[in-house]
Design a protein around this motif. Structure first.
Motif, short mmCIF file in Angstrom:
data_model
loop_
_atom_site.label_atom_id
_atom_site.label_comp_id
_atom_site.label_asym_id
_atom_site.label_seq_id
_atom_site.Cartn_x
_atom_site.Cartn_y
_atom_site.Cartn_z
N SER A 1 0.96 -1.32 -0.63
CA SER A 1 0.13 0.23 -0.07
C SER A 1 0.26 1.01 0.02
O SER A 1 0.58 2.01 -0.19
N ILE B 1 -0.05 4.59 -2.16
CA ILE B 1 -0.10 5.57 -1.62
C ILE B 1 0.67 7.03 -1.88
O ILE B 1 0.45 7.84 -1.96
N ILE C 1 -7.38 7.01 0.20
CA ILE C 1 -6.18 6.17 1.20
C ILE C 1 -6.69 4.85 1.13
O ILE C 1 -6.46 3.99 1.11
N THR D 1 -8.33 3.46 -0.97
CA THR D 1 -7.24 2.24 -1.94
C THR D 1 -6.70 1.05 -1.43
O THR D 1 -6.67 -0.38 -1.90
#
Length: 412
Positions: free
Chosen positions: A215, A219, A259, A262
């Protein structure tokens, strides 16, 4: 009567008319024959040709003839009565009725059986339905228990200003109602939950750690060097059972939501049961009734008047710099924060800024202590007290040395 029989039982009458007529004859024996047997013959009371009338107004010949006729009628009537009492012959209407379908079925018994059967079916259906509902509920409970969240992605609160402000609110609430002390969130545990998940074993935990690591690149590409500065202001609640500090709605909050979405997709693609059906609403919880079962039994709702004075209070800003994979069930860290499986940090320069900020806070704390000591020393009373203590200590020390010298002790 025969016409009625034809209308009611046309098939039977067409098939065996003789039997139908016999049935009708037995059921409708002419009553007038029996009455005629008891009536005097027509012309009684008069003699034929003006002949001599015997006793009762009858001639002897006429009376004898009438007696014979009456006797004959009685015999015929008796014979018919006897025939009515005997069982019907095989070709009677009853025998025809016996050929009808369902002839041996008792309509009342059939109705009772049908009704009973319906009741039993309804009861069975009711019992089955109840059982199905119970099994469905049990299945849902089991599923819910199996997939109950036990891990979450946390955005930790590191700004001391926010911690102090929340502590002020908590103290104010407790002062009004001491019972809510059990509902307060420890300052070290303050965080914003990005989303929750269920991890069943070490393998799934390892997959989640990998998903968190993956991630980070997504990000950083999303941020493109920008800083997410979250502003906390105002207090609200969930069903008066959870009290939380709100995030001000702005572009930074929108980025935080993006965020969260995602990251949730990345975890789900790796097979992790991440996220909830409801929309992501970032908030900072500072009190909740579910923290204490005894309190939950005593208090059903949190009265908003307990924190009325802070409804629009500004608590401070938090810069997004770290996200943690935390356990809800494992033992917390000494500072009160959750057990952390893994973390991701954004930007090296930002990490350096954090270190500088920590050193600055420590330096300020040391300077504060030195200032307090200076203030104490500047007081005349404290200075006299210190001088007196120093004089006494010096006097004790001199006395000790003198006694040692007088005694010739080697310690002198």
């Amino acid at each position: 009567m025969q016409g009625l029989l034809r209308r009611l039982l046309p098939p039977l009458y067409a098939a065996r008319p003789a039997a139908a007529r016999a049935f009708l004859a037995r059921r409708a024996v002419p009553a007038f024959l029996r009455l005629m047997a008891l009536r005097p013959a027509a012309g009684a009371g008069e003699g034929e040709g003006g002949g001599f009338l015997g006793e009762g107004g009858e001639t002897p010949e006429h009376g004898e003839l009438e007696n014979v006729q009456q006797k004959k009628i009685f015999e015929e009537s008796k014979k018919e009565t006897k025939q009515m009492e005997e069982p019907y012959p095989a070709d009677s209407v009853d025998s025809l009725m016996a050929e009808m379908p369902f002839v041996d079925t008792d309509i009342e018994d059939k109705f009772i059986m049908h009704t009973t059967s319906e009741i039993n079916i309804k009861k069975k259906r009711k019992r089955t339905t109840g059982k199905e509902i119970e099994e469905d509920t049990e299945r849902k409970k089991k599923k819910k228990k199996q997939h109950k969240p036990n891990y979450f992605i946390s955005l930790p609160i590191t700004n001391p200003e926010i911690n102090r402000s929340i502590q002020t609110v908590q103290d104010a609430v407790i002062q009004k109602d001491q019972r809510f002390s059990k509902a307060m969130v420890h300052s070290g545990s303050l965080h914003v939950t990005m989303f929750v998940m269920h991890l069943s074993n070490k393998e799934e935990i390892s997959i989640a750690v990998g998903a968190l690591s993956d991630s980070k690149d997504f990000i950083e590409d999303l941020l493109k060097g920008k800083t997410v500065d979250l502003s906390f202001q105002g207090i609200h609640h969930f069903k008066n059972e959870v009290g939380f500090v709100k995030l001000a709605e702005n572009d930074h909050t929108a980025i935080l939501k993006e965020i969260a979405e995602t990251m949730k997709k990345i975890f789900q693609e790796k097979g992790i049961l991440a996220g909830e059906e409801r929309d992501f609403k970032p908030h900072l919880t500072f009190m909740k009734l579910s923290k204490s079962t005894p309190l939950r039994k005593q208090v059903k709702k949190i009265d908003p008047s307990l924190y009325e004075d802070f409804k629009s209070h500004y608590f401070g800003n938090e810069i997004l710099h770290r996200l943690d994979l935390c356990s809800m069930l494992k033992k917390k860290q000494p500072n009160g924060y959750y057990y952390c499986e893994s973390s991701i940090v954004f930007g090296k320069s930002h990490e350096a800024d954090l270190v500088k900020e920590a050193l600055h806070r420590e330096t300020q704390a040391q300077l504060s202590r030195l200032n307090q000591i200076k203030e104490l020393l500047s007081s005349p009373e404290i200075r006299m007290k210190i001088r007196k203590e120093l004089f006494e200590d010096r006097h004790k020390s001199n006395s000790k040395w003198k006694s040692c010298i007088d005694s010739g002790s080697p310690n002198a």
